[in-house]
Structures are given as structure tokens and as C-alpha cells.
Design a protein around this motif. Sequence first.
Motif, mmCIF file in Angstrom:
data_model
loop_
_atom_site.group_PDB
_atom_site.id
_atom_site.type_symbol
_atom_site.label_atom_id
_atom_site.label_comp_id
_atom_site.label_asym_id
_atom_site.label_seq_id
_atom_site.Cartn_x
_atom_site.Cartn_y
_atom_site.Cartn_z
ATOM 1 N N LEU A 157 0.836 -1.200 0.000
ATOM 2 C CA LEU A 157 0.000 0.000 0.000
ATOM 3 C C LEU A 157 0.873 1.253 0.000
ATOM 4 O O LEU A 157 1.662 1.468 0.913
ATOM 5 N N LYS A 158 0.731 2.062 -1.039
ATOM 6 C CA LYS A 158 1.466 3.331 -1.181
ATOM 7 C C LYS A 158 0.474 4.394 -1.615
ATOM 8 O O LYS A 158 -0.192 4.244 -2.648
ATOM 9 N N ASN A 159 0.364 5.455 -0.853
ATOM 10 C CA ASN A 159 -0.542 6.562 -1.207
ATOM 11 C C ASN A 159 -1.951 6.071 -1.525
ATOM 12 O O ASN A 159 -2.536 6.427 -2.541
ATOM 13 N N ASP A 160 -2.475 5.226 -0.672
ATOM 14 C CA ASP A 160 -3.850 4.714 -0.749
ATOM 15 C C ASP A 160 -4.115 3.712 -1.869
ATOM 16 O O ASP A 160 -5.259 3.321 -2.082
ATOM 17 N N LEU A 161 -3.104 3.302 -2.610
ATOM 18 C CA LEU A 161 -3.280 2.309 -3.675
ATOM 19 C C LEU A 161 -2.203 1.239 -3.556
ATOM 20 O O LEU A 161 -1.106 1.498 -3.075
ATOM 21 N N TYR A 162 -2.534 0.053 -4.035
ATOM 22 C CA TYR A 162 -1.545 -1.019 -4.027
ATOM 23 C C TYR A 162 -0.611 -0.891 -5.223
ATOM 24 O O TYR A 162 -1.053 -0.707 -6.354
ATOM 25 N N GLU A 163 0.673 -1.024 -4.937
ATOM 26 C CA GLU A 163 1.683 -1.178 -5.977
ATOM 27 C C GLU A 163 2.089 -2.641 -5.943
ATOM 28 O O GLU A 163 2.346 -3.198 -4.884
ATOM 29 N N GLU A 164 2.138 -3.269 -7.108
ATOM 30 C CA GLU A 164 2.409 -4.697 -7.141
ATOM 31 C C GLU A 164 3.756 -5.006 -7.764
ATOM 32 O O GLU A 164 4.217 -4.307 -8.663
ATOM 33 N N VAL A 165 4.365 -6.062 -7.216
ATOM 34 C CA VAL A 165 5.575 -6.632 -7.794
ATOM 35 C C VAL A 165 5.309 -8.124 -7.921
ATOM 36 O O VAL A 165 4.837 -8.759 -6.979
ATOM 37 N N ILE A 166 5.608 -8.663 -9.102
ATOM 38 C CA ILE A 166 5.379 -10.085 -9.368
ATOM 39 C C ILE A 166 6.716 -10.808 -9.326
ATOM 40 O O ILE A 166 7.673 -10.394 -9.982
ATOM 41 N N TYR A 167 6.751 -11.883 -8.537
ATOM 42 C CA TYR A 167 7.974 -12.671 -8.369
ATOM 43 C C TYR A 167 7.791 -14.024 -9.032
ATOM 44 O O TYR A 167 6.852 -14.755 -8.731
ATOM 45 N N GLY A 168 8.720 -14.366 -9.930
ATOM 46 C CA GLY A 168 8.741 -15.674 -10.575
ATOM 47 C C GLY A 168 9.565 -16.651 -9.759
ATOM 48 O O GLY A 168 10.047 -16.319 -8.670
ATOM 49 N N ASP A 169 9.767 -17.832 -10.293
ATOM 50 C CA ASP A 169 10.404 -18.938 -9.582
ATOM 51 C C ASP A 169 11.665 -18.574 -8.805
ATOM 52 O O ASP A 169 11.816 -18.945 -7.644
ATOM 53 N N GLN A 170 12.600 -17.880 -9.414
ATOM 54 C CA GLN A 170 13.916 -17.654 -8.797
ATOM 55 C C GLN A 170 14.073 -16.294 -8.133
ATOM 56 O O GLN A 170 15.122 -16.007 -7.561
ATOM 57 N N ASN A 171 13.061 -15.421 -8.217
ATOM 58 C CA ASN A 171 13.178 -14.081 -7.649
ATOM 59 C C ASN A 171 12.932 -14.086 -6.153
ATOM 60 O O ASN A 171 11.925 -14.622 -5.695
ATOM 61 N N LYS A 172 13.841 -13.480 -5.398
ATOM 62 C CA LYS A 172 13.663 -13.374 -3.944
ATOM 63 C C LYS A 172 12.526 -12.402 -3.649
ATOM 64 O O LYS A 172 12.503 -11.275 -4.137
ATOM 65 N N ILE A 173 11.570 -12.863 -2.863
ATOM 66 C CA ILE A 173 10.410 -12.049 -2.513
ATOM 67 C C ILE A 173 10.846 -10.927 -1.572
ATOM 68 O O ILE A 173 11.548 -11.171 -0.587
ATOM 69 N N GLN A 174 10.405 -9.713 -1.882
ATOM 70 C CA GLN A 174 10.684 -8.550 -1.050
ATOM 71 C C GLN A 174 9.419 -8.203 -0.261
ATOM 72 O O GLN A 174 8.373 -7.959 -0.844
ATOM 73 N N SER A 175 9.568 -8.177 1.054
ATOM 74 C CA SER A 175 8.450 -7.864 1.939
ATOM 75 C C SER A 175 8.812 -6.644 2.764
ATOM 76 O O SER A 175 9.926 -6.557 3.290
ATOM 77 N N GLU A 176 7.886 -5.725 2.889
ATOM 78 C CA GLU A 176 8.141 -4.570 3.764
ATOM 79 C C GLU A 176 8.067 -4.965 5.227
ATOM 80 O O GLU A 176 8.829 -4.477 6.039
#
Length: 191
Positions: A157-176
Motif C-alpha cells: 500500500l502506497k498513497n492509498d493504492l496497491y503497488e504490485e511486484v510479481i515474483y517468478g520462480d527464482q526471484n527473492k520475494i521482497q516484503s516490507e
Amino acid sequence: MVAISSKFTLAEYLSYTDGTDTRYELVQGELVAMAQPTGVHGAICEFINDAFRPEIQQLQLPLISKQELIAVQTLYINNKITCRIPDVTVITLEQWESIKFCEAVLKETTPLLVVEVVSDGSRNIDYRKKRVEYNAIEIPEYWIVDFSDRKVTVLILKNDLYEEVIYGDQNKIQSELFPKIQLIPKEIFSI
């Protein structure tokens, strides 16, 4: 999913029983039966919940992660209530204490992070409806775990809207919420 069409209040929803083990979400005042998850669905939920717990301990955060136990009131429109039961929910210990000895429904506070695991019957609900509902109550972080497409979508959630990031098989998931988590979709989907 089958809906029971008479309109329910939150109190009626919380006390409703039909004599079966069927679990329901309340969607605009109607009971909607939750489909029995597949074994893979349950294993993914368990894997993610188990991944969050050491992060909470390591960072010494006053949080708790629960799998399919906490309902979240997301909408209240024209006296019609919607309560969702995320697959994994991360809340503060204070929130947990407030619901520990009663029906586990967050009514006036929001979780810090929710995870929904997509199944064939819930694709539209998880990607569209719940995204709108979770955005409306300002849940800071929402993960959509899609086994069929082998991807994890993280919505922040950024400025009242969701910004999305899509992670495929090998991408390390980034969590706030869990910035040091070492998790890639391939691990989640190899259970």
C-alpha cells in the motif's frame, strides 16, 4: 462456492452453524461456503505461515502469524457486511489479545499482512475482489500466491493504492514487513 441468500448481520454470521464442518465467508451479508482446499493449497499456506514465524522471532516483533483462523471485516455497505478469512494473517500481539477469547474477527483494526493462495475457483476473488476490499481497509501488505502460474504477487500500500511486484520462480520475494525474509517462489511451489 454456494451462497446462502438471506442477509446476515455480523452477529448472525458469527453464531451461524448448519451442523456441518463447512466454513463460510460473509460477502455483502450473504454466507458463501468456502471450498475445501486441495492438499497443495494447505501445504503452501502452512509453508508460508512457518516462514513468517522465525522472521517474527528473529526481528523480535510483537506480531503473530495465523493460518486460516482470523476473519477480517473488509466492507460495510448499505448495512451489508463482508468478512474474509485470509489463508495467512499477520497481526500484532495486541490485536491477538483482543480476539483470543472471542470470535476471531478483526472489525476495527486491520492486519499488517495477509496472504491468499489462489485456487481455480477463487482466481477472480483473490486477484480482484479481495484486492479492492483489502485496499479499502488499508492492509499494508497483501500476497497473492498463484500455484498454477507459479508466481507470487506482493501488493504494498502506497498513497492509498496497491503497488504490485510479481515474483517468478527464482526471484527473492521482497516484503516490507519482513525485509530479511529469504523466500523464493520456487521453494513455495516445490512443497
